[in-house]
Design a protein around this motif. Structure first.
Motif, PDB file in Angstrom:
ATOM      1  N   TYR A 149      -1.629   3.046 -11.097  1.00 41.37           N
ATOM      2  CA  TYR A 149      -2.295   2.746  -9.836  1.00 41.37           C
ATOM      3  C   TYR A 149      -3.277   3.847  -9.430  1.00 41.37           C
ATOM      4  O   TYR A 149      -4.238   3.593  -8.704  1.00 41.37           O
ATOM      5  CB  TYR A 149      -1.266   2.476  -8.746  1.00 41.37           C
ATOM      6  CG  TYR A 149      -0.562   1.151  -8.957  1.00 41.37           C
ATOM      7  CD1 TYR A 149      -1.274  -0.032  -8.895  1.00 41.37           C
ATOM      8  CD2 TYR A 149       0.799   1.090  -9.252  1.00 41.37           C
ATOM      9  CE1 TYR A 149      -0.652  -1.244  -9.117  1.00 41.37           C
ATOM     10  CE2 TYR A 149       1.433  -0.121  -9.459  1.00 41.37           C
ATOM     11  CZ  TYR A 149       0.695  -1.296  -9.393  1.00 41.37           C
ATOM     12  OH  TYR A 149       1.309  -2.506  -9.618  1.00 41.37           O
ATOM     13  N   ALA A 150      -3.044   5.072  -9.913  1.00 28.58           N
ATOM     14  CA  ALA A 150      -4.053   6.125  -9.717  1.00 28.58           C
ATOM     15  C   ALA A 150      -5.326   5.773 -10.478  1.00 28.58           C
ATOM     16  O   ALA A 150      -6.450   5.968  -9.983  1.00 28.58           O
ATOM     17  CB  ALA A 150      -3.506   7.470 -10.180  1.00 28.58           C
ATOM     18  N   GLY A 151      -5.168   5.244 -11.688  1.00 31.04           N
ATOM     19  CA  GLY A 151      -6.320   4.756 -12.438  1.00 31.04           C
ATOM     20  C   GLY A 151      -6.993   3.598 -11.730  1.00 31.04           C
ATOM     21  O   GLY A 151      -8.226   3.499 -11.685  1.00 31.04           O
ATOM     22  N   ALA A 196      -3.790  -4.730   5.441  1.00 32.92           N
ATOM     23  CA  ALA A 196      -3.043  -5.677   4.615  1.00 32.92           C
ATOM     24  C   ALA A 196      -3.125  -5.311   3.137  1.00 32.92           C
ATOM     25  O   ALA A 196      -2.131  -5.421   2.404  1.00 32.92           O
ATOM     26  CB  ALA A 196      -3.566  -7.086   4.843  1.00 32.92           C
ATOM     27  N   CYS A 197      -4.300  -4.875   2.676  1.00 35.70           N
ATOM     28  CA  CYS A 197      -4.449  -4.515   1.260  1.00 35.70           C
ATOM     29  C   CYS A 197      -3.656  -3.245   0.924  1.00 35.70           C
ATOM     30  O   CYS A 197      -3.067  -3.147  -0.159  1.00 35.70           O
ATOM     31  CB  CYS A 197      -5.923  -4.340   0.915  1.00 35.70           C
ATOM     32  SG  CYS A 197      -6.831  -5.896   0.832  1.00 35.70           S
ATOM     33  N   GLY A 216       3.272  -2.384  -5.772  1.00 34.08           N
ATOM     34  CA  GLY A 216       3.443  -1.259  -6.685  1.00 34.08           C
ATOM     35  C   GLY A 216       4.906  -0.924  -6.892  1.00 34.08           C
ATOM     36  O   GLY A 216       5.360  -0.674  -8.022  1.00 34.08           O
ATOM     37  N   ALA A 217       5.671  -0.927  -5.796  1.00 34.41           N
ATOM     38  CA  ALA A 217       7.103  -0.638  -5.905  1.00 34.41           C
ATOM     39  C   ALA A 217       7.846  -1.767  -6.603  1.00 34.41           C
ATOM     40  O   ALA A 217       8.780  -1.530  -7.386  1.00 34.41           O
ATOM     41  CB  ALA A 217       7.683  -0.406  -4.504  1.00 34.41           C
ATOM     42  N   VAL A 262      -4.749   2.634  -3.041  1.00 39.88           N
ATOM     43  CA  VAL A 262      -4.185   3.751  -2.281  1.00 39.88           C
ATOM     44  C   VAL A 262      -2.701   3.521  -2.030  1.00 39.88           C
ATOM     45  O   VAL A 262      -1.871   4.422  -2.198  1.00 39.88           O
ATOM     46  CB  VAL A 262      -4.951   3.937  -0.949  1.00 39.88           C
ATOM     47  CG1 VAL A 262      -4.206   4.894  -0.028  1.00 39.88           C
ATOM     48  CG2 VAL A 262      -6.351   4.466  -1.216  1.00 39.88           C
ATOM     49  N   GLY A 263      -2.353   2.294  -1.639  1.00 37.91           N
ATOM     50  CA  GLY A 263      -0.942   1.975  -1.439  1.00 37.91           C
ATOM     51  C   GLY A 263      -0.165   1.959  -2.735  1.00 37.91           C
ATOM     52  O   GLY A 263       0.976   2.440  -2.800  1.00 37.91           O
ATOM     53  N   SER A 264      -0.776   1.425  -3.788  1.00 32.06           N
ATOM     54  CA  SER A 264      -0.068   1.284  -5.060  1.00 32.06           C
ATOM     55  C   SER A 264       0.266   2.624  -5.697  1.00 32.06           C
ATOM     56  O   SER A 264       1.304   2.770  -6.347  1.00 32.06           O
ATOM     57  CB  SER A 264      -0.921   0.462  -6.032  1.00 32.06           C
ATOM     58  OG  SER A 264      -1.200  -0.800  -5.501  1.00 32.06           O
ATOM     59  N   VAL A 265      -0.642   3.603  -5.539  1.00 33.37           N
ATOM     60  CA  VAL A 265      -0.401   4.917  -6.141  1.00 33.37           C
ATOM     61  C   VAL A 265       0.844   5.560  -5.554  1.00 33.37           C
ATOM     62  O   VAL A 265       1.693   6.108  -6.269  1.00 33.37           O
ATOM     63  CB  VAL A 265      -1.629   5.831  -5.931  1.00 33.37           C
ATOM     64  CG1 VAL A 265      -1.303   7.271  -6.310  1.00 33.37           C
ATOM     65  CG2 VAL A 265      -2.790   5.341  -6.767  1.00 33.37           C
TER      66      VAL A 265
END
Length: 396
Positions: free
Chosen positions: A62-64, A218-219, A227-228, A345-348
Motif C-alpha cells: 500500500y506504500a507503493g 470515505a476513501c 488494507g487490514a 494513505v489509509g491502506s499503508v
C-alpha cells in the motif's frame, strides 16, 4: 446531444460504446490479485518467514500504491489508457516473478512495494477509462460492472488457496498466467479507448478543491478497512476455522458480499444521497463486526463476513461516484488519482496499526468497528449539514 456523447476516439468509437476491454482485463487481473493477497500471509511460515511479516508486506504494497498514485495520471495522459494498462500490468507480472524466484524477506518487501506502484496505475487507468462517460447514470452503471468484475475476480481467486495451495511453484505459475492474460487483452484490442482529445489535458489545477471532503474521508476509511482485511483477515480466520480451504472459502464470502451489493449500488446511487448511503454502509459494517465477533458457528461467521464485504467494499465506489458526479472529463483522471491517493494513505497504515494498536483475539474486529463507527458519525453529520444548507438556499 452533448459534446461528450458525440466525441469519438481515434478508432471512430463513440464514447457511449461500452468499454469491455478494461473490464475483461480487470477480471483476469482480479482473480490473480485475490489469490495472491491471501497466498502471501499463508505462505510465510512454510517458507520459514515470520507471520508478523504479513502486516509489513501489506503495508509495503500500500506504500507503493500511495507512491504510484502520485504520478499515475501523468503516465495515462502521456501514453493513453490502453498502453498504460499494458505497462502497469507488465510491472506487476515482473514483481510476481521476483517473489516466485527469490524467497527472501527483503526481495518480497521490495516486490510488494513495486507491485503497489503498478497496481495504482492499473486502478487509475481502468477507473478513469470507465468514468469518462456521457452521464452520471452511465458512470454509475459502469462502476457497478467494474466493482463486480473486481470483487468477483477477487472472490474466485480466494478459492486457489484451497484448490491449488500455498506452497510450491504452482500458485505463482497460475497467478502469473492470469496476469499475462490480463496483459494480452489490451495489448491486442483497441475497443472503446478514450482519445486524447476526449480526455483533454489532465487537469490537476482546481481538481483537489472540487472534490468533496466526504469523498476523501470515505476513501481513507476504505483503505484503512480493506488494507487490514486483505492483510490480516486470513490470519484471524486461521484461528477460527480448520484448514486453508475453509479460509479461502471464508475470504471468498467477504468478497462475494462486496460483489453482490454492486448491482444494488448501481441502481440506487443516483437516487439516494450518497453521503447518506455511505452512512448506511458503515452501520451495516458495524452489525457485521458484531455478528462475526459473537458467531458461535461457521454459518453465523459466514453471514457476518458476507455483511462485512457488502459494507466495506461499497464505500470506495460510492465515494468515487459522489466525487466525479459534477466534474468535467478533463478532471476525472486527476480525481481518480487523488482519491486513490487518499485510499492509499489509509491502506499503508491500516494493517500495521490494526496489528499493533488492537492486539488480542478480537483486535482486528475492534479496529474495524472503530473505523466504521467514526465514519458513520462523520457521514451523518455531513448529511445533516448538507440538508441544512439546501434548506437555507431554498429559503433564500
Amino acid at each position: 446531444m452533448n459534446n461528450l456523447s458525440s466525441a469519438q476516439n481515434g478508432s471512430g468509437v463513440a464514447l457511449s460504446v461500452f468499454p469491455w476491454v478494461p473490464l475483461v482485463s480487470l477480471s483476469a487481473f482480479a482473480v490473480a490479485s485475490g489469490y495472491l493477497m491471501s497466498l502471501i500471509p499463508l505462505a510465510l511460515m512454510p517458507l520459514g518467514m515470520p507471520a508478523e511479516l504479513a502486516a509489513w508486506l501489506a503495508s509495503a504494497f500500500y506504500a507503493g500504491l500511495l507512491f504510484g498514485a502520485l504520478w499515475s495520471a501523468r503516465i495515462v495522459a502521456r501514453m493513453g489508457h490502453r498502453q498504460a494498462l499494458v505497462l502497469f500490468m507488465s510491472v506487476v507480472l515482473l514483481s510476481i516473478a521476483a517473489m516466485a524466484t527469490i524467497k527472501a524477506q527483503g526481495v518480497w518487501l521490495v516486490s510488494r512495494f513495486v507491485a503497489g506502484i503498478a497496481v495504482a496505475g492499473v486502478f487509475v487507468t481502468i477507473e478513469s477509462w470507465l468514468l469518462i462517460a456521457d452521464s452520471d447514470r452511465q458512470r454509475a452503471k459502469r462502476l457497478g460492472f467494474y466493482m463486480a468484475a473486481l470483487y468477483g475476480g477477487n472472490a474466485l481467486g480466494q478459492l486457489g488457496v484451497g484448490y491449488v495451495g500455498v506452497t510450491g511453484a504452482q500458485p505463482y505459475w497460475l497467478i502469473g498466467s492470469l496476469v499475462t492474460a490480463a496483459i494480452i487483452v489490451p495489448l491486442f484490442m483497441r475497443h472503446g479507448e478514450p482519445s486524447q482529445a476526449m480526455m483533454g489535458a489532465v487537469e490537476h489545477s482546481g481538481t483537489l478543491g472540487a472534490i468533496r471532503k466526504a469523498a476523501y474521508i470515505a476513501c481513507i476509511v476504505s483503505g484503512l478497512t480493506l488494507g487490514a482485511i486483505y492483510g490480516l483477515l486470513p490470519l484471524y480466520l486461521a484461528e477460527r476455522v480448520d484448514d486453508h480451504q475453509q479460509i479461502g472459502a471464508m475470504m471468498a464470502l467477504v468478497i462475494m458480499g462486496g460483489m453482490g451489493v454492486q448491482p444494488l449500488l448501481g441502481a440506487i446511487s443516483t437516487r439516494v444521497n450518497r453521503v447518506l448511503l455511505m452512512f448506511y454502509f458503515c452501520v451495516v459494517g458495524l452489525l457485521a463486526v458484531a455478528t462475526i465477533t459473537l458467531a458461535n458457528s461457521n454459518v453465523w461467521l459466514g453471514v457476518g463476513l458476507v455483511m462485512l464485504g457488502s459494507a466495506v467494499f461499497a464505500i470506495y465506489p460510492t465515494a468515487i461516484a459522489y466525487a466525479c458526479a459534477t466534474l468535467a472529463p478533463g478532471k476525472i483522471v486527476a480525481a481518480t488519482e487523488a482519491l486513490l491517493l487518499a485510499y492509499s494513505v489509509g491502506s499503508v497504515s491500516g494493517p500495521v496499526f490494526a496489528q499493533q494498536a488492537f492486539a488480542g483475539e478480537q483486535g482486528l474486529m475492534m479496529y474495524l468497528a472503530s473505523c466504521l463507527l467514526s465514519t458513520a458519525v462523520y457521514m451523518w453529520v455531513a448529511y445533516l449539514r448538507g440538508r441544512r444548507q439546501m434548506t437555507n438556499w431554498s429559503a433564500a
